[in-house]
Design a protein around this motif. Structure first.
Motif, mmCIF file in Angstrom:
data_model
loop_
_atom_site.group_PDB
_atom_site.id
_atom_site.type_symbol
_atom_site.label_atom_id
_atom_site.label_comp_id
_atom_site.label_asym_id
_atom_site.label_seq_id
_atom_site.Cartn_x
_atom_site.Cartn_y
_atom_site.Cartn_z
ATOM 1 N N SER A 1 -1.771 -3.535 -14.264
ATOM 2 C CA SER A 1 -1.993 -2.863 -15.547
ATOM 3 C C SER A 1 -2.848 -1.673 -15.490
ATOM 4 N N ARG A 2 -3.623 -1.320 -14.531
ATOM 5 C CA ARG A 2 -4.262 -0.188 -14.519
ATOM 6 C C ARG A 2 -3.143 1.151 -13.899
ATOM 7 N N LEU A 3 -2.269 0.697 -13.131
ATOM 8 C CA LEU A 3 -1.331 1.715 -12.650
ATOM 9 C C LEU A 3 -0.527 2.188 -13.995
ATOM 10 N N SER A 4 -0.077 0.922 -14.609
ATOM 11 C CA SER A 4 0.758 0.979 -15.908
ATOM 12 C C SER A 4 0.258 1.902 -16.969
ATOM 13 N N ALA A 5 -0.923 1.916 -17.015
ATOM 14 C CA ALA A 5 -1.762 2.661 -18.134
ATOM 15 C C ALA A 5 -1.647 4.221 -17.894
ATOM 16 N N ARG B 1 0.975 -1.179 0.021
ATOM 17 C CA ARG B 1 0.024 -0.073 -0.039
ATOM 18 C C ARG B 1 0.693 1.279 0.132
ATOM 19 N N THR B 2 1.945 1.385 0.679
ATOM 20 C CA THR B 2 2.838 2.333 0.823
ATOM 21 C C THR B 2 3.502 2.710 -0.602
ATOM 22 N N TYR B 3 3.995 1.626 -1.320
ATOM 23 C CA TYR B 3 4.585 1.816 -2.445
ATOM 24 C C TYR B 3 3.503 2.274 -3.559
ATOM 25 N N VAL B 4 2.269 1.834 -3.544
ATOM 26 C CA VAL B 4 1.227 2.159 -4.346
ATOM 27 C C VAL B 4 0.515 3.804 -4.043
ATOM 28 N N ARG B 5 0.961 4.075 -2.674
ATOM 29 C CA ARG B 5 0.558 5.437 -2.283
ATOM 30 C C ARG B 5 1.367 6.414 -3.017
ATOM 31 N N LYS B 6 2.851 5.909 -2.865
ATOM 32 C CA LYS B 6 3.734 6.729 -3.446
ATOM 33 C C LYS B 6 3.705 7.034 -5.022
ATOM 34 N N LEU B 7 3.380 6.135 -5.591
ATOM 35 C CA LEU B 7 2.870 6.036 -7.119
ATOM 36 C C LEU B 7 1.911 6.846 -7.336
ATOM 37 N N GLN C 1 7.479 6.915 -13.189
ATOM 38 C CA GLN C 1 7.866 5.466 -13.618
ATOM 39 C C GLN C 1 8.918 4.958 -12.663
ATOM 40 N N GLU C 2 9.794 5.806 -12.042
ATOM 41 C CA GLU C 2 10.524 5.241 -10.944
ATOM 42 C C GLU C 2 9.912 4.724 -9.951
ATOM 43 N N ALA C 3 8.607 5.299 -9.437
ATOM 44 C CA ALA C 3 7.883 4.745 -8.383
ATOM 45 C C ALA C 3 7.196 3.432 -8.946
ATOM 46 N N PHE C 4 6.638 3.481 -10.149
ATOM 47 C CA PHE C 4 6.121 2.058 -10.540
ATOM 48 C C PHE C 4 7.272 1.121 -10.697
ATOM 49 N N ARG C 5 8.449 1.513 -10.908
ATOM 50 C CA ARG C 5 9.472 0.209 -10.878
ATOM 51 C C ARG C 5 9.781 -0.145 -9.580
ATOM 52 N N ALA D 1 7.273 -0.152 -7.153
ATOM 53 C CA ALA D 1 6.109 -0.784 -6.458
ATOM 54 C C ALA D 1 5.955 -2.257 -7.293
ATOM 55 N N GLN D 2 5.929 -2.288 -8.689
ATOM 56 C CA GLN D 2 5.731 -3.598 -9.035
ATOM 57 C C GLN D 2 6.540 -4.706 -8.534
ATOM 58 N N PRO D 3 7.961 -4.864 -8.285
ATOM 59 C CA PRO D 3 8.147 -6.147 -7.654
ATOM 60 C C PRO D 3 7.809 -6.348 -6.242
ATOM 61 N N GLU D 4 7.318 -5.204 -5.610
ATOM 62 C CA GLU D 4 6.687 -5.444 -4.172
ATOM 63 C C GLU D 4 5.234 -6.077 -4.326
ATOM 64 N N MET D 5 4.583 -5.617 -5.441
ATOM 65 C CA MET D 5 3.382 -6.265 -5.521
ATOM 66 C C MET D 5 3.367 -7.631 -5.811
ATOM 67 N N GLN D 6 4.359 -7.998 -6.803
ATOM 68 C CA GLN D 6 4.696 -9.397 -7.335
ATOM 69 C C GLN D 6 5.011 -10.340 -6.176
ATOM 70 N N ARG D 7 5.743 -9.713 -5.402
ATOM 71 C CA ARG D 7 6.296 -10.507 -4.041
ATOM 72 C C ARG D 7 5.076 -10.918 -3.303
#
Length: 91
Positions: free
Chosen positions: A77-81, A29-35, A48-52, A54-60
C-alpha cells in the motif's frame, strides 16, 4: 544434540525451511530495493514496472508463510502510494 530420530528429522526440516525462507526474503528485499531506486530516480514508468515485478514476489512470500499478510499488505500500500505520487509531483 538431538537424541531421537524424529528430533533429528525436525532439525533437517528446519534447516531446509530456514534456507528457503531466507532466500525468499532476500528476493523480496531485492525487488523492493529496485523499486525504491526507481522511485528515487523519479521515473514513473520504471517505478510502475518495478512495482509490477515486486508485488507478486511479496504476495508469494505471504502464501508460502515467510512474511505476515498484514505486513506485506501495508508495504504494498505504501509503495503503491509513492509510485502514484510520482505522476502528481511531475504533472
Amino acid at each position: 544434540m538431538a537424541n531421537t530420530d524424529s528430533a533429528r528429522k525436525r532439525i533437517r526440516q528446519t534447516e531446509k525451511r530456514t534456507a528457503r525462507n531466507k532466500a525468499r526474503k532476500s528476493r523480496v528485499r531485492t525487488y523492493v530495493r529496485k523499486l525504491e531506486e526507481a522511485i528515487a530516480t523519479g521515473d514513473k514508468t520504471a517505478a510502475q514496472e518495478a512495482f509490477r515485478a515486486a508485488q507478486p514476489e511479496m504476495q508469494r512470500a505471504v502464501t508460502k508463510g515467510t512474511l505476515h499478510a498484514n505486513t506485506v499488505s501495508r508495504k504494498i500500500s505504501r509503495l503503491s502510494a509513492r509510485v502514484k505520487s510520482l505522476g502528481a509531483a511531475q504533472g
